[in-house]
Design a protein around this motif. Structure first.
Motif, PDB file in Angstrom:
ATOM      1  N   ARG A  18       0.824  -1.196   0.000  1.00 12.69           N
ATOM      2  CA  ARG A  18       0.000   0.000   0.000  1.00 12.69           C
ATOM      3  C   ARG A  18       0.866   1.258   0.000  1.00 12.69           C
ATOM      4  NH1 ARG A  18      -2.616   0.007   6.136  1.00 12.69           N
ATOM      5  NH2 ARG A  18      -0.896   1.104   7.160  1.00 12.69           N
ATOM      6  N   GLU A  20       0.951   5.037   1.743  1.00 22.20           N
ATOM      7  CA  GLU A  20       0.379   5.564   2.968  1.00 22.20           C
ATOM      8  C   GLU A  20       1.018   6.901   3.361  1.00 22.20           C
ATOM      9  OE1 GLU A  20       1.277   2.165   5.460  1.00 22.20           O
ATOM     10  OE2 GLU A  20       3.192   3.039   6.087  1.00 22.20           O
ATOM     11  N   PHE A  27      -3.031   6.839  10.094  1.00 25.13           N
ATOM     12  CA  PHE A  27      -2.711   6.564   8.692  1.00 25.13           C
ATOM     13  C   PHE A  27      -3.903   6.727   7.762  1.00 25.13           C
ATOM     14  CE2 PHE A  27       0.635   4.407  10.947  1.00 25.13           C
ATOM     15  CZ  PHE A  27       1.754   4.651  10.157  1.00 25.13           C
ATOM     16  N   PHE A  29      -4.365   5.422   3.692  1.00 25.46           N
ATOM     17  CA  PHE A  29      -3.617   4.546   2.794  1.00 25.46           C
ATOM     18  C   PHE A  29      -4.461   4.072   1.625  1.00 25.46           C
ATOM     19  CE2 PHE A  29      -5.466   1.932   6.129  1.00 25.46           C
ATOM     20  CZ  PHE A  29      -6.049   0.885   5.425  1.00 25.46           C
ATOM     21  N   SER A  46      -8.879   5.715   5.498  1.00 22.95           N
ATOM     22  CA  SER A  46      -8.166   6.478   6.510  1.00 22.95           C
ATOM     23  C   SER A  46      -8.726   6.073   7.867  1.00 22.95           C
ATOM     24  CB  SER A  46      -8.282   7.989   6.290  1.00 22.95           C
ATOM     25  OG  SER A  46      -9.612   8.410   6.334  1.00 22.95           O
TER      26      SER A  46
END
Length: 105
Positions: A18, A20, A27, A29, A46
């Motif tokens: 991913r 991010e 995070f 991502f 998110s």
């Protein structure tokens, strides 16, 4: 992209497959799959603490810049990414013309 996200680096997390960003310890991502010529964006998310902050849009925009710089083509399977490109049609330039929904962007 909101100014508070401009200087946050995009991380390509190979282990989790991913892209991010981290903001205030949380995070946002995008799950992805990559080949030698294409990057498919599958799902954008998110953490709840980032809801409404613009973090999801920031990670999408940073990822699109990354894809463009890589010279690869985008496959926007994620509905959020697809909608982002419809809202910002200048990004259609990196979408693979063979993508099934290309004519709907």
């Amino acid at each position: 992209m909101k100014p508070e996200f401009e200087n946050i680096p995009l991380v390509k997390n190979e282990e989790k497959k991913r892209f991010e960003i981290e903001y205030n310890g949380h995070f946002a991502f995008i799950d992805c799959k990559e080949t030698s010529q294409q990057i498919a964006l599958i799902h954008t998310e998110s953490e709840p603490e980032l809801a409404g902050t613009g973090a999801a849009a920031a990670v999408v925009e940073k990822t699109l810049f990354y894809i463009e710089e890589s010279g690869k083509k985008l496959l926007p399977f994620c509905p959020y990414v697809f909608a982002f490109i419809r809202k910002h049609p200048e990004w259609k330039r990196i979408v693979d013309e063979r993508f099934e929904g290309y004519d709907k962007i």
